[in-house]
Design a protein around this motif. Structure first.
Motif, PDB file in Angstrom:
ATOM      1  N   PRO A  98     -18.255  62.934  41.998  1.00 15.50           N
ATOM      2  CA  PRO A  98     -17.992  64.302  41.673  1.00 15.50           C
ATOM      3  C   PRO A  98     -16.817  64.826  42.198  1.00 15.50           C
ATOM      4  CG  PRO A  98     -20.191  63.839  42.128  1.00 15.50           C
ATOM      5  CD  PRO A  98     -19.647  62.546  42.658  1.00 15.50           C
ATOM      6  N   VAL A  99     -16.487  64.645  43.694  1.00 11.82           N
ATOM      7  CA  VAL A  99     -15.449  65.231  44.243  1.00 11.82           C
ATOM      8  C   VAL A  99     -14.107  64.518  43.456  1.00 11.82           C
ATOM      9  CG1 VAL A  99     -13.970  65.110  46.270  1.00 11.82           C
ATOM     10  CG2 VAL A  99     -16.363  65.806  46.285  1.00 11.82           C
ATOM     11  N   CYS A 100     -13.925  63.294  43.119  1.00 12.62           N
ATOM     12  CA  CYS A 100     -12.840  62.742  42.521  1.00 12.62           C
ATOM     13  C   CYS A 100     -12.605  63.158  41.049  1.00 12.62           C
ATOM     14  CB  CYS A 100     -12.961  61.241  42.570  1.00 12.62           C
ATOM     15  SG  CYS A 100     -12.808  60.600  44.413  1.00 12.62           S
ATOM     16  N   GLU A 101     -13.850  63.310  40.425  1.00 14.18           N
ATOM     17  CA  GLU A 101     -14.072  63.749  38.989  1.00 14.18           C
ATOM     18  C   GLU A 101     -12.739  64.473  38.419  1.00 14.18           C
ATOM     19  OE1 GLU A 101     -15.578  62.517  35.327  1.00 14.18           O
ATOM     20  OE2 GLU A 101     -16.200  61.762  37.362  1.00 14.18           O
ATOM     21  N   ASP A 106      -7.717  64.938  35.150  1.00  9.00           N
ATOM     22  CA  ASP A 106      -6.406  65.545  35.276  1.00  9.00           C
ATOM     23  C   ASP A 106      -6.545  67.032  35.072  1.00  9.00           C
ATOM     24  OD1 ASP A 106      -3.755  65.565  35.383  1.00  9.00           O
ATOM     25  OD2 ASP A 106      -3.166  65.355  33.428  1.00  9.00           O
ATOM     26  N   GLU A 107      -7.474  67.369  35.681  1.00  7.08           N
ATOM     27  CA  GLU A 107      -7.692  69.029  35.802  1.00  7.08           C
ATOM     28  C   GLU A 107      -7.377  69.494  37.468  1.00  7.08           C
ATOM     29  OE1 GLU A 107     -11.838  68.694  32.943  1.00  7.08           O
ATOM     30  OE2 GLU A 107     -11.857  69.102  35.246  1.00  7.08           O
ATOM     31  N   ALA A 108      -7.223  68.727  38.173  1.00  6.76           N
ATOM     32  CA  ALA A 108      -6.917  69.285  39.508  1.00  6.76           C
ATOM     33  C   ALA A 108      -5.878  68.043  40.308  1.00  6.76           C
ATOM     34  CB  ALA A 108      -7.939  69.545  40.629  1.00  6.76           C
ATOM     35  N   ASP A 109      -5.025  68.725  41.146  1.00 13.68           N
ATOM     36  CA  ASP A 109      -4.520  67.662  42.239  1.00 13.68           C
ATOM     37  C   ASP A 109      -5.073  67.480  43.370  1.00 13.68           C
ATOM     38  OD1 ASP A 109      -1.930  67.702  40.395  1.00 13.68           O
ATOM     39  OD2 ASP A 109      -1.882  69.779  40.998  1.00 13.68           O
ATOM     40  N   ILE A 110      -6.147  68.356  43.812  1.00  8.45           N
ATOM     41  CA  ILE A 110      -6.546  68.292  45.113  1.00  8.45           C
ATOM     42  C   ILE A 110      -8.091  69.075  44.806  1.00  8.45           C
ATOM     43  CG2 ILE A 110      -5.561  70.321  45.889  1.00  8.45           C
ATOM     44  CD1 ILE A 110      -6.060  69.690  48.717  1.00  8.45           C
ATOM     45  N   VAL A 111      -9.103  68.210  45.479  1.00  9.44           N
ATOM     46  CA  VAL A 111     -10.415  68.817  45.114  1.00  9.44           C
ATOM     47  C   VAL A 111     -11.162  68.781  46.517  1.00  9.44           C
ATOM     48  CG1 VAL A 111     -12.607  68.392  43.974  1.00  9.44           C
ATOM     49  CG2 VAL A 111     -10.602  67.701  42.915  1.00  9.44           C
ATOM     50  N   VAL A 112     -11.769  69.787  46.992  1.00  9.78           N
ATOM     51  CA  VAL A 112     -12.586  69.933  48.270  1.00  9.78           C
ATOM     52  C   VAL A 112     -14.128  69.952  47.940  1.00  9.78           C
ATOM     53  CG1 VAL A 112     -12.976  71.362  50.383  1.00  9.78           C
ATOM     54  CG2 VAL A 112     -10.766  71.159  49.408  1.00  9.78           C
ATOM     55  N   ALA A 159     -10.281  65.172  48.209  1.00  9.86           N
ATOM     56  CA  ALA A 159      -9.595  64.255  47.408  1.00  9.86           C
ATOM     57  C   ALA A 159      -8.320  64.727  46.812  1.00  9.86           C
ATOM     58  CB  ALA A 159     -10.500  63.988  46.069  1.00  9.86           C
ATOM     59  N   VAL A 160      -7.439  63.937  46.805  1.00  9.44           N
ATOM     60  CA  VAL A 160      -5.991  64.254  46.191  1.00  9.44           C
ATOM     61  C   VAL A 160      -5.504  63.127  45.523  1.00  9.44           C
ATOM     62  CG1 VAL A 160      -5.406  65.559  48.390  1.00  9.44           C
ATOM     63  CG2 VAL A 160      -4.774  63.387  48.446  1.00  9.44           C
ATOM     64  N   ASN A 161      -4.380  63.625  44.585  1.00  9.24           N
ATOM     65  CA  ASN A 161      -3.792  62.546  43.650  1.00  9.24           C
ATOM     66  C   ASN A 161      -2.274  62.303  44.442  1.00  9.24           C
ATOM     67  OD1 ASN A 161      -2.026  64.462  43.113  1.00  9.24           O
ATOM     68  ND2 ASN A 161      -2.800  64.798  41.067  1.00  9.24           N
ATOM     69  N   LYS A 162      -1.819  61.440  44.100  1.00  8.47           N
ATOM     70  CA  LYS A 162      -0.581  60.802  44.588  1.00  8.47           C
ATOM     71  C   LYS A 162       0.549  61.959  44.772  1.00  8.47           C
ATOM     72  CE  LYS A 162       0.081  55.905  45.081  1.00  8.47           C
ATOM     73  NZ  LYS A 162      -0.170  54.780  44.433  1.00  8.47           N
TER      74      LYS A 162
END
Length: 229
Positions: A98-101, A106-112, A159-162
């Motif tokens: 769920p945190v990575c979803e 492609d709705e976020a670059d960082i999720v807490v 979670a973060v993307n590159k």
């Protein structure tokens, strides 16, 4: 194309829980990196026995350095998403996807993962009220500095993307790294989201976070993160 997830596990003297934590999430993520912050026990040995990648510091350098080292590894890897996942067993494996979803979609670059949108389980913290108060103050200041609607600036499930890992430009060595991540995300205009998570009781021991010392370490880090371009 499916996104490959790397779990970055900061660890310091977690020999009693590291194997359990690794085995719990092995089937959920595509890779695991344990960054051992100069442990004096068998943390690295047990992690390697689980067949995961391990980076070990010879001496304790702080969680900020651990996370920065983990992001450096991530940026140069085959993985698409990096999720910080603590070694003490207080975060649930069920909350990883769920945190990575939002990043997968492609709705976020960082999720807490926010414990305040979700819940604290009974016994999840010693000095519960004091810690919650400090977190609320820290979160309020982080919200002002970042311009982002954060509800849990000290969450250890992030979670973060590159792209995010590359542009955050983190400097914190010890405490304050999680607030710095959010403040820098705001400064860099990254897409930010939160999802509710459940925070459980530690598998063993007590938290090393010193409530009375924390503000004196974290707030200078936050201010520098805010002043930096």
């Amino acid at each position: 194309m499916s996104k490959k997830i790397l779990a970055i596990i900061p660890a310091y003297n977690e020999e009693k829980s590291i194997k359990i934590v690794i085995e719990n999430i092995k089937d959920i993520v595509d890779g695991i990196l344990v960054v051992d912050d100069g442990s004096e026990d068998n943390t690295s040995k047990y992690a390697k026995e689980c067949g995961v990648e391990v980076i070990r510091f010879e001496k304790n350098r702080g969680k900020g350095v651990v996370i920065r080292e983990g992001y450096k590894y991530f940026v140069n890897s085959e993985y698409d998403i990096a999720v910080i996942y603590d070694a003490d067993g207080q975060y649930r494996k069920e909350d990883i996807i769920p945190v990575c979803e939002p990043i997968i979609k492609d709705e976020a670059d960082i999720v807490v993962g926010s414990r305040f949108l979700g819940k604290y389980c009974e016994g999840a913290n010693i000095n519960y009220r004091i810690r919650i108060l400090c977190n609320h103050i820290s979160t309020f200041v982080t919200r002002l500095m970042s311009g982002l609607p954060t509800t849990d600036a000290q969450s250890g499930l992030v979670a973060v993307n590159k792209y995010a890992a590359k542009v955050l430009d983190l400097k914190a060595d010890r405490w304050g790294i999680h607030q710095e991540i959010i403040i820098r995300a705001g400064k860099k205009g990254l897409r930010y989201k939160e999802v509710p998570i459940v925070f459980e009781k530690r598998m063993h021991g007590v938290s090393r976070l010193k409530v009375l010392k924390y503000p004196f370490i974290a707030f200078p880090v936050m201010l520098k993160a805010w002043l930096r371009k």
